[in-house]
Scaffold this motif. Structure first.
Motif, short mmCIF file in Angstrom:
data_model
loop_
_atom_site.label_atom_id
_atom_site.label_comp_id
_atom_site.label_asym_id
_atom_site.label_seq_id
_atom_site.Cartn_x
_atom_site.Cartn_y
_atom_site.Cartn_z
N LEU A 82 0.83 -1.20 0.00
CA LEU A 82 0.00 0.00 0.00
C LEU A 82 0.86 1.26 0.00
CD1 LEU A 82 -2.93 1.08 0.18
CD2 LEU A 82 -2.65 1.07 2.67
N GLU A 83 1.94 1.24 0.76
CA GLU A 83 2.82 2.41 0.85
C GLU A 83 3.60 2.66 -0.44
OE1 GLU A 83 5.18 1.40 4.19
OE2 GLU A 83 3.59 1.80 5.67
N GLN A 84 3.67 1.66 -1.31
CA GLN A 84 4.37 1.82 -2.57
C GLN A 84 3.57 2.65 -3.58
OE1 GLN A 84 7.57 0.35 -3.90
NE2 GLN A 84 7.86 0.59 -1.70
N GLN A 85 2.28 2.81 -3.33
CA GLN A 85 1.42 3.51 -4.29
C GLN A 85 1.66 5.02 -4.25
OE1 GLN A 85 -2.86 3.04 -3.71
NE2 GLN A 85 -3.16 2.99 -5.93
N CYS A 86 1.73 5.62 -5.43
CA CYS A 86 1.86 7.07 -5.54
C CYS A 86 0.49 7.72 -5.34
CB CYS A 86 2.42 7.46 -6.91
SG CYS A 86 4.06 6.79 -7.26
N ASP A 87 0.47 9.01 -5.05
CA ASP A 87 -0.78 9.73 -4.84
C ASP A 87 -1.68 9.68 -6.07
OD1 ASP A 87 -0.01 10.36 -2.28
OD2 ASP A 87 0.70 12.38 -2.79
N SER A 88 -1.09 9.54 -7.24
CA SER A 88 -1.87 9.49 -8.48
C SER A 88 -2.64 8.19 -8.63
CB SER A 88 -0.94 9.64 -9.69
OG SER A 88 -0.04 8.54 -9.76
N GLY A 89 -2.29 7.19 -7.82
CA GLY A 89 -2.88 5.86 -7.94
C GLY A 89 -1.95 4.87 -8.61
#
Length: 422
Positions: A82-89
């Protein structure tokens, strides 16, 4: 899948160097990343090799394989993804420091994003993250309807296939993803299909060559077949149907094009139970070597298209020969074998004498829950959350069974009380 992740380093390097198209045809196979003393492996990550090019991918495949075998991964490992995801998705292949925000220079990875989306959907956790990832994937669709390895790169069969699977699992109607000229993800894949009356008819190319020529690629054919069926990487067992045929014509449905791909794949495995890959650059072996990963992918594609009987010999071959490859390949390789076993009703906990589920679990943090053993082909199969199974049937069957036994016990107790009355 093997070629897809082996090509990640080349694709990322090409983007960083400013190249618009990393490949014109099938990507060149390169050696898998090896452990590096300079890379500090984070807690929660599956595998022990350098995660630079496949960290998110292998984590996601591990979760998918665990879920279909009734294993719930640890919170620590899910939080890492989950923490690997960027704010853009979007997801990159791997973020060494997830506290640093993604920006315009961050190289996004459509394949890693699609795999993570599928993993979150199957886990039934963090659906908002899955939906955000799906929205980002839709936003970077190419004008021809497909997707490349990185946003803006030319569409390829592998990336388009895995993205379709992710979007379908989130409930996106694939046919409605049309571009300005009316192209869809399905038409993007069909543009890479070799006509039935040509050599290798029914197969798919990874990408067109420099002159527009299409060269059959086994990995691309398996990915395109799954994509045209709207299926994800983890598919359930289904009964075999009639033999696949190759349908000629220019106005084929997605299903017909998928069956053409299955026809090619079935014919390829009929000649040999395993696929081959050319020797890697600099390798001591000069002869083609067995391609375990793409053989497993082909098994899944044939099973998904209703032809698991055409993959039976390949499953037997994998059971006998894939032990060392899976151990060396780590979590993603073991997951691929679990996908093949699950799709054909083989026992992933006794696959050629190897417990693939235990082997996969050992590559990461201890799972939170290991609920049930692998289902047998003849026994009742509770729902694992994959799209191939009848939702709710197992639950209501158990409820009904519980009510039946509950009523029986109540009846016996009532009779016992009556006998005890004076």
């Amino acid at each position: 899948m093997t070629v897809r992740r082996s090509a990640a380093a080349l694709a990322t390097t090409a983007v960083l160097l400013g190249a618009a198209a990393p490949f014109a045809a099938a990507p060149v196979a390169v050696a898998a990343p090896t452990p590096s003393p300079s890379v500090q492996l984070p807690l929660g990550l599956y595998g022990t090799t350098d995660p630079t090019y496949d960290g998110v991918w292998r984590q996601s495949l591990a979760f998918l394989a665990q879920k279909i075998e009734y294993v719930t991964p640890s919170k620590q490992s899910v939080d890492w993804l989950l923490e690997q995801q960027c704010d853009s998705g979007a997801f990159t292949s791997y973020r060494d420091d997830a506290s640093v925000p993604c920006d315009a220079s961050t190289v996004m990875d459509t394949n890693a994003t699609a795999a993570a989306v599928q993993a979150f959907v199957e886990l039934g956790q963090h659906r908002d993250a899955a939906d955000n990832g799906a929205d980002w994937l839709k936003s970077v669709q190419n004008e021809d309807g497909g997707w490349g390895y990185n946003p803006g790169s030319p569409s390829d069969a592998n990336s388009t296939g895995v993205v379709i699977g992710a979007l379908a699992r989130t409930g996106v109607p694939i046919n409605e993803l049309t571009t300005a000229d009316g192209s869809t993800p399905y038409t993007a894949l069909q543009a890479l299909a070799i006509p039935c009356d040509k050599k290798d008819g029914g197969a798919f190319a990874y990408q067109p060559g420099k002159k527009g020529e299409l060269v059959a690629n086994n990995d691309a054919s398996a990915a395109a077949t799954l994509g045209l069926l709207g299926r994800g990487m983890a598919v359930g067992d289904s009964n075999a149907v009639k033999d696949p045929v190759c349908t000629k014509g220019d106005d084929l449905t997605a299903e017909q094009s998928a069956q053409n791909g299955a026809h090619y794949l079935a014919a390829t495995l009929a000649a040999s139970p395993y696929l081959e890959q050319p020797p890697m650059p600099g390798a001591e072996e000069s002869e083609p070597q067995p391609d375990f990963g793409n053989t497993a992918d082909t098994v899944v594609a044939l099973a998904a298209s209703g032809h698991k009987d055409k993959a039976a010999a390949s499953v037997e071959w994998l059971e006998k020969n894939s032990k060392d490859w899976a151990q060396q390949g780590g979590p993603a390789a073991t997951a691929q074998l679990i996908f093949a076993a699950h799709a054909t009703a083989a026992d992933a906990r006794d696959f050629g004498g190897v417990d693939l589920v235990a082997q996969l679990n050992a590559t990461g943090p201890a799972p939170a829950v290991t609920a049930l053993p692998s289902p047998t082909p003849t026994g009742p199969q509770p729902s694992s959350g994959t799209e191939s199974e009848d939702s709710g049937l197992g639950l209501w069957w158990l409820v009904g069974l519980g009510l039946f036994f509950g009523a029986g016990i109540g009846f016996l107790l009532s009779m016992r009380r009556k006998k005890q009355r004076p």
